[in-house]
Design a protein around this motif. Sequence first.
Motif, PDB file in Angstrom:
ATOM      1  N   ASP A  83       0.830  -1.216   0.000  1.00 48.66           N
ATOM      2  CA  ASP A  83       0.000   0.000   0.000  1.00 48.66           C
ATOM      3  C   ASP A  83       0.861   1.261   0.000  1.00 48.66           C
ATOM      4  O   ASP A  83       2.080   1.196  -0.065  1.00 48.66           O
ATOM      5  N   ASP A  84       0.200   2.376   0.106  1.00 49.71           N
ATOM      6  CA  ASP A  84       0.871   3.650  -0.057  1.00 49.71           C
ATOM      7  C   ASP A  84       1.884   3.951   1.056  1.00 49.71           C
ATOM      8  O   ASP A  84       2.981   4.429   0.792  1.00 49.71           O
ATOM      9  N   ILE A  85       1.478   3.665   2.290  1.00 53.31           N
ATOM     10  CA  ILE A  85       2.394   3.903   3.416  1.00 53.31           C
ATOM     11  C   ILE A  85       3.651   3.058   3.247  1.00 53.31           C
ATOM     12  O   ILE A  85       4.771   3.543   3.405  1.00 53.31           O
ATOM     13  N   PHE A  86       3.445   1.800   2.911  1.00 51.96           N
ATOM     14  CA  PHE A  86       4.609   0.941   2.689  1.00 51.96           C
ATOM     15  C   PHE A  86       5.542   1.530   1.642  1.00 51.96           C
ATOM     16  O   PHE A  86       6.750   1.587   1.833  1.00 51.96           O
ATOM     17  N   ARG A  87       4.968   1.998   0.526  1.00 48.84           N
ATOM     18  CA  ARG A  87       5.825   2.519  -0.553  1.00 48.84           C
ATOM     19  C   ARG A  87       6.628   3.735  -0.096  1.00 48.84           C
ATOM     20  O   ARG A  87       7.797   3.877  -0.442  1.00 48.84           O
ATOM     21  N   ARG A  88       5.997   4.600   0.681  1.00 46.95           N
ATOM     22  CA  ARG A  88       6.721   5.792   1.157  1.00 46.95           C
ATOM     23  C   ARG A  88       7.884   5.411   2.063  1.00 46.95           C
ATOM     24  O   ARG A  88       8.997   5.886   1.908  1.00 46.95           O
ATOM     25  N   LYS A  89       7.607   4.527   3.031  1.00 52.56           N
ATOM     26  CA  LYS A  89       8.664   4.137   3.967  1.00 52.56           C
ATOM     27  C   LYS A  89       9.731   3.315   3.241  1.00 52.56           C
ATOM     28  O   LYS A  89      10.920   3.433   3.534  1.00 52.56           O
ATOM     29  N   ALA A  90       9.322   2.502   2.291  1.00 55.92           N
ATOM     30  CA  ALA A  90      10.287   1.692   1.553  1.00 55.92           C
ATOM     31  C   ALA A  90      11.245   2.588   0.779  1.00 55.92           C
ATOM     32  O   ALA A  90      12.455   2.338   0.738  1.00 55.92           O
ATOM     33  N   SER A  91      10.729   3.668   0.215  1.00 51.47           N
ATOM     34  CA  SER A  91      11.607   4.518  -0.579  1.00 51.47           C
ATOM     35  C   SER A  91      12.618   5.239   0.314  1.00 51.47           C
ATOM     36  O   SER A  91      13.754   5.487  -0.084  1.00 51.47           O
ATOM     37  N   ILE A  92      12.220   5.542   1.549  1.00 54.55           N
ATOM     38  CA  ILE A  92      13.178   6.101   2.516  1.00 54.55           C
ATOM     39  C   ILE A  92      14.302   5.106   2.774  1.00 54.55           C
ATOM     40  O   ILE A  92      15.486   5.436   2.735  1.00 54.55           O
ATOM     41  N   LEU A  93      13.920   3.868   3.018  1.00 56.91           N
ATOM     42  CA  LEU A  93      14.922   2.853   3.336  1.00 56.91           C
ATOM     43  C   LEU A  93      15.850   2.590   2.169  1.00 56.91           C
ATOM     44  O   LEU A  93      17.053   2.378   2.341  1.00 56.91           O
ATOM     45  N   ILE A  94      15.285   2.591   0.970  1.00 55.69           N
ATOM     46  CA  ILE A  94      16.113   2.294  -0.192  1.00 55.69           C
ATOM     47  C   ILE A  94      17.187   3.354  -0.357  1.00 55.69           C
ATOM     48  O   ILE A  94      18.317   3.054  -0.739  1.00 55.69           O
ATOM     49  N   GLN A 134      18.452   5.141   2.246  1.00 53.55           N
ATOM     50  CA  GLN A 134      19.288   5.307   3.438  1.00 53.55           C
ATOM     51  C   GLN A 134      19.904   4.020   3.987  1.00 53.55           C
ATOM     52  O   GLN A 134      20.747   4.064   4.873  1.00 53.55           O
ATOM     53  N   GLU A 135      19.463   2.864   3.523  1.00 51.14           N
ATOM     54  CA  GLU A 135      19.900   1.607   4.145  1.00 51.14           C
ATOM     55  C   GLU A 135      20.512   0.689   3.100  1.00 51.14           C
ATOM     56  O   GLU A 135      19.890   0.416   2.069  1.00 51.14           O
ATOM     57  N   SER A 136      21.726   0.202   3.397  1.00 53.22           N
ATOM     58  CA  SER A 136      22.389  -0.635   2.411  1.00 53.22           C
ATOM     59  C   SER A 136      22.178  -2.131   2.652  1.00 53.22           C
ATOM     60  O   SER A 136      22.528  -2.955   1.834  1.00 53.22           O
ATOM     61  N   GLU A 137      21.620  -2.499   3.813  1.00 54.23           N
ATOM     62  CA  GLU A 137      21.357  -3.919   4.069  1.00 54.23           C
ATOM     63  C   GLU A 137      20.424  -4.484   2.998  1.00 54.23           C
ATOM     64  O   GLU A 137      19.497  -3.804   2.552  1.00 54.23           O
ATOM     65  N   TYR A 138      20.633  -5.722   2.650  1.00 53.23           N
ATOM     66  CA  TYR A 138      19.764  -6.343   1.638  1.00 53.23           C
ATOM     67  C   TYR A 138      18.338  -6.498   2.176  1.00 53.23           C
ATOM     68  O   TYR A 138      17.374  -6.136   1.523  1.00 53.23           O
ATOM     69  N   GLY A 152      16.767   5.313  14.230  1.00 47.93           N
ATOM     70  CA  GLY A 152      16.135   4.919  12.978  1.00 47.93           C
ATOM     71  C   GLY A 152      16.603   5.778  11.851  1.00 47.93           C
ATOM     72  O   GLY A 152      17.778   6.156  11.788  1.00 47.93           O
ATOM     73  N   TYR A 153      15.688   6.102  10.957  1.00 47.33           N
ATOM     74  CA  TYR A 153      16.018   6.828   9.737  1.00 47.33           C
ATOM     75  C   TYR A 153      15.246   8.141   9.742  1.00 47.33           C
ATOM     76  O   TYR A 153      14.204   8.263  10.384  1.00 47.33           O
ATOM     77  N   TRP A 154      15.750   9.103   8.982  1.00 50.43           N
ATOM     78  CA  TRP A 154      15.002  10.354   8.863  1.00 50.43           C
ATOM     79  C   TRP A 154      13.688  10.111   8.142  1.00 50.43           C
ATOM     80  O   TRP A 154      13.629   9.390   7.152  1.00 50.43           O
ATOM     81  N   SER A 155      12.640  10.730   8.628  1.00 48.85           N
ATOM     82  CA  SER A 155      11.335  10.643   7.980  1.00 48.85           C
ATOM     83  C   SER A 155      11.358  11.430   6.678  1.00 48.85           C
ATOM     84  O   SER A 155      12.342  12.090   6.354  1.00 48.85           O
ATOM     85  N   ILE A 163      10.994   4.476  11.515  1.00 49.99           N
ATOM     86  CA  ILE A 163      10.757   5.550  10.534  1.00 49.99           C
ATOM     87  C   ILE A 163       9.451   6.234  10.910  1.00 49.99           C
ATOM     88  O   ILE A 163       8.367   5.662  10.786  1.00 49.99           O
ATOM     89  N   LEU A 164       9.571   7.421  11.413  1.00 48.41           N
ATOM     90  CA  LEU A 164       8.383   8.173  11.817  1.00 48.41           C
ATOM     91  C   LEU A 164       7.688   8.752  10.599  1.00 48.41           C
ATOM     92  O   LEU A 164       8.287   8.857   9.520  1.00 48.41           O
ATOM     93  N   ASP A 165       6.442   9.157  10.776  1.00 45.06           N
ATOM     94  CA  ASP A 165       5.794   9.947   9.739  1.00 45.06           C
ATOM     95  C   ASP A 165       6.439  11.331   9.732  1.00 45.06           C
ATOM     96  O   ASP A 165       7.103  11.721  10.697  1.00 45.06           O
ATOM     97  N   ALA A 166       6.207  12.073   8.674  1.00 42.72           N
ATOM     98  CA  ALA A 166       6.725  13.432   8.626  1.00 42.72           C
ATOM     99  C   ALA A 166       5.978  14.297   9.645  1.00 42.72           C
ATOM    100  O   ALA A 166       4.812  14.041   9.936  1.00 42.72           O
ATOM    101  N   PRO A 167       6.634  15.314  10.211  1.00 40.61           N
ATOM    102  CA  PRO A 167       5.932  16.263  11.069  1.00 40.61           C
ATOM    103  C   PRO A 167       4.807  16.933  10.262  1.00 40.61           C
ATOM    104  O   PRO A 167       4.891  16.996   9.037  1.00 40.61           O
ATOM    105  N   SER A 168       3.782  17.407  10.943  1.00 42.39           N
ATOM    106  CA  SER A 168       2.653  18.003  10.223  1.00 42.39           C
ATOM    107  C   SER A 168       2.391  19.417  10.745  1.00 42.39           C
ATOM    108  O   SER A 168       3.020  19.863  11.705  1.00 42.39           O
TER     109      SER A 168
END
Lengths: 156, 210, 210
Positions: free
Chosen positions: B1-12, B14-18, B197-200, B115-120
């Motif tokens: 879903d959409d939330i997954f895609r957003r967080k996944a793109s952050i990880l891709i 920022q994170e080099s682990e497979y 964790g990672y930057w939102s 991975i937090l959501d972005a501040p609002s």
Amino acid sequence: IPVRPICDSRVMDKFIKEAKEAEIAMESCTNTCDLTEELSLPDPKVNVKEWMQMDRKAQAKEVWNGLAMFTRAMLQVRELVSDNALIYSVDKTYSNIRSVTRVLKSLNVQEELASSSSLQTPLTVRTLRRLFLVYSNFLRGKIKLFVSEACRQDER
Amino acid sequence: DDIFRRKASILISQESEYIKCFTQILEDLTCFWEDEKESTAAEQLPYSFYYQEEGKDEKACILSIQQTAAKTMYYICSFPMEDVTLFTTLSLKIKSVHGESILRQRSLLVDQVVILDAPSNVSVQINWTRQLVIRWHPPDFKHLQDSIMYEVNISTSDVQKVEVIMEKTELVLPNVKGHTTYTIAVRAKPNEISFNGYWSDWSEPVTVVT
Amino acid sequence: DDIFRRKASILISQESEYIKCFTQILEDLTCFWEDEKESTAAEQLPYSFYYQEEGKDEKACILSIQQTAAKTMYYICSFPMEDVTLFTTLSLKIKSVHGESILRQRSLLVDQVVILDAPSNVSVQINWTRQLVIRWHPPDFKHLQDSIMYEVNISTSDVQKVEVIMEKTELVLPNVKGHTTYTIAVRAKPNEISFNGYWSDWSEPVTVVT
């Protein structure tokens, strides 16, 4: 800066707040929260003077044994509930108890295999409401006191 | 879903682990990896995924799949809440469905992959002493709202700077220039004391003309 | 005695229960009520007081009396230390000495009725950037000093404001005005997470001229 996560008081506070949320969630319970089996739980009551005079090993024993009893109780209860909101509280609490257990391990307290003789007599509960009340009191009380003291000794 | 895609793109980025994993509010955990082969429509997945908490038995996770923009596949495991334990080592393994050989493995601590959501609701005001007062709402973090750090990106047509703010949701920027357009965005991350964790994502940018 | 009167006056302004109780350092517990009738010099008290811890037998408490400023009476039970048990429900009953009927009852958790002493050693400094740096010492609270919240009252001849400070013993007040007299006082209360209770007395006020 705290030496260990558990000494960041916000961490313990998070678990306590979540325990209270679970306790409040049970207020909506009517007869659906009666349990078909009795659960055995640690007695959360504390006489502060006696507690302070107990040696650390004896305190650790109370804490470890208590957490083990709650872990068992949550697994037992998991089989007994079917309502989704209740399952959430039970699963969440189960996961939190394990996290608290882990975090206490970082205090290097020797995990005591409690010989039940020296422990406070366990309580018997028959409702979910009481289960979560006892859990929240245990966390606010024995665990919080134990952790504060351990972290204070750490600082020195 | 959409939330997954957003967080996944952050990880891709920022994170080099497979095997990449994240939690949003510490009661969830999602791990995934990208299979570089194009997907076949085969009915059986070629992989199985296992996790093991220190001192406990290994468990299998039911994988779901999602197609990436590049037509490759994401294999995704969403952990059941009762198996999300903080402050303990979790070992992960990808095995091939046939042959049980371990293809990849990794271990991690759930409390370190937030991975937090972005501040609002970012708002900017100019006060009477020529200061920009920037405020925002923290993302949801289950009773740990005061354990978040922020980066505030302030840019004009000339310059850009980033300020790090610890555990507050306000920044007062003194001595701003007149007749200038300021664009401001904020992102969040656990404060690295007990959680990391990672930057939102960056919040929606807000613009103000002084 | 004097300590009792101070704490009692706090409770009278903050607690509507007929039977009022407080603990100071968690090892003690005092419960009292005010009898609106003027006292008679009768030798026998008209009331008896009982307490019962969950799962234990009811016990009687020996009452002492004190005259209030309004010439009415306080009936006071000071619990024996070994019966001060936290994190479990304590039930209280006032009975009439003749006839055993229950006149009033209440249940409580001792950990929820803390009245701390006022913070001490409040100090105020003005630093070079025109900030007031306010510091104080926490009251005694059994190694739980990080579980206290504070209210800091800052007043000038014009304005008064109260800041809530969680778990810290310092407040930095930016942008103070020049040539102004600031009066500062601090009070304390458990932070409502493990323990709760009532606001303490205000500390001795400290005055600084900017």
